[in-house]
Design an enzyme around this catalytic site. Structure first.
Site: not given
Length: 354
Positions: A2, A127
């Protein structure tokens, strides 16, 4: 992993989104520490400040460990034992912390052993999926499914503790498990609070995008146990760290690739079939106005602050139970907003800034 998030809500609205019950069952709002350091953004990257929840007991020895504080902290943990005077000289990446090695690495094991657990708040995270046969990567925005609740009223109606939670009927914040630490400059100065996000193997629904994902705390009970280091041991807390399938996602524009771009366009779904952004209708503009309830910048004395009662609410016709994504590119709630009335109203220009 992340490495990019969105947390755009202004401070007062973010506070209401974090309403909770303490150990005595009383409705409470978390209190802020260093509120001026919070800077809302649709596009947060490591080394920026992000809001995290933590137990009040970290700051007050006699406090109830179930009571919560919101504090902006630097993303990228700086260990308390770091000896350099400049934290940017840290030679290793602490943006994320793998769950399978958290008890092996000193940088994370030491603060975790001291109970320094936090919950990182975000609208969602971004992402990138590597496109086969090319060097290109497609970004996605990943977040909790937005489910209609029985709550009613408006944010401005929260005139008593009993109403704080009842009126919050808006975007459900993503709650990610984190570890924080406190670093004191060798030559003296303010203590630096910083954090890392714990990551786990991706759930099945995200595995095509990336093989890792944040450890998401799904629900109030999980959040409470992770924060309450006074009552919940490290070993018990680590049982909360696992993948969750309770997420949804949609493809977004490459605008988000540059962390300096900070507009609602970063979140807007794109149509991968035609490789263009969905145009914003009148309804979607109202949705984007909600996303932009306040410009994601630090408070500007020249700009009058918007009254809480003027903050737009999600319409109940769009707050439906979102099914888990069954295929890549499911846009969920945001896509419904952006597609609705596409042919019925004039096309509005999309906000963009470089």
């Amino acid at each position: 992993m992340c490495g990019r998030t969105s947390c755009h809500l202004p401070r007062d609205v973010l506070t209401r989104a974090c309403a909770y019950q303490d150990r005595r069952g009383q409705q409470r709002l978390p209190e802020w520490r260093d509120p001026d350091k919070y800077c809302p953004s649709y596009n947060k990257s490591p080394q920026s400040n992000s809001p995290v929840l933590l137990s009040r007991l970290h700051f007050e020895k006699d406090a109830d460990s179930s009571e919560r504080i919101i504090a902006p902290m630097r993303w990228g943990l700086v260990p308390s034992w770091f000896k350099e005077s400049d934290p940017s000289k840290l030679q290793f990446n602490t943006t994320n912390c793998r769950s399978d090695t958290v008890m092996e690495k000193r940088s994370f094991k030491v603060p975790l052993g001291k109970g320094r657990r936090c919950v990182v708040l975000a609208d969602g995270f971004y992402e990138w999926q590597r496109c086969q046969g090319t060097n290109q990567r497609q970004p996605y925005f990943i977040y909790f499914p937005q489910i209609k609740t029985e709550k009613s009223g408006s944010i401005g109606a929260a005139d008593s503790p009993e109403n704080w939670e009842k009126v919050w009927d808006n975007w459900r914040l993503l709650t990610m498990a984190g570890i924080f630490d406190c670093w004191e400059p060798p030559e003296g100065g303010d203590v630096l609070y910083s954090y890392t996000i714990i990551t786990v193997d991706s759930c099945k629904g995200l595995s095509d995008i990336h093989h890792r994902m944040p450890a998401i705390l799904d629900g109030e009970e999980a959040v409470s146990k992770w924060l309450d280091f006074g009552e919940v041991s490290t070993q018990e807390a680590l049982k909360l760290i696992h993948p969750t399938e309770n997420i949804t996602f949609h493809a977004v524009s490459s605008v988000v690739n540059n962390s300096r771009n900070n507009t609602p366009e970063c979140l807007a779904p794109v149509d991968l079939v035609v490789k263009k952004e969905l145009r914003a209708s009148g309804s979607s503009q109202r949705m984007l106005q909600w996303l932009a309830t306040k410009s994601p910048k630090k408070e500007d004395s020249k700009t009058p602050q918007k009254e809480e009662s003027d903050v737009p609410q999600w319409s109940s016709q769009f707050l439906q139970k979102s099914p888990l994504p069954t295929k890549r590119g499911t846009a969920g709630l945001l896509e419904q907003w952006l597609k609705r009335e596409k042919e019925e109203e004039p096309v509005a220009k999309r906000p963009y800034s470089q």
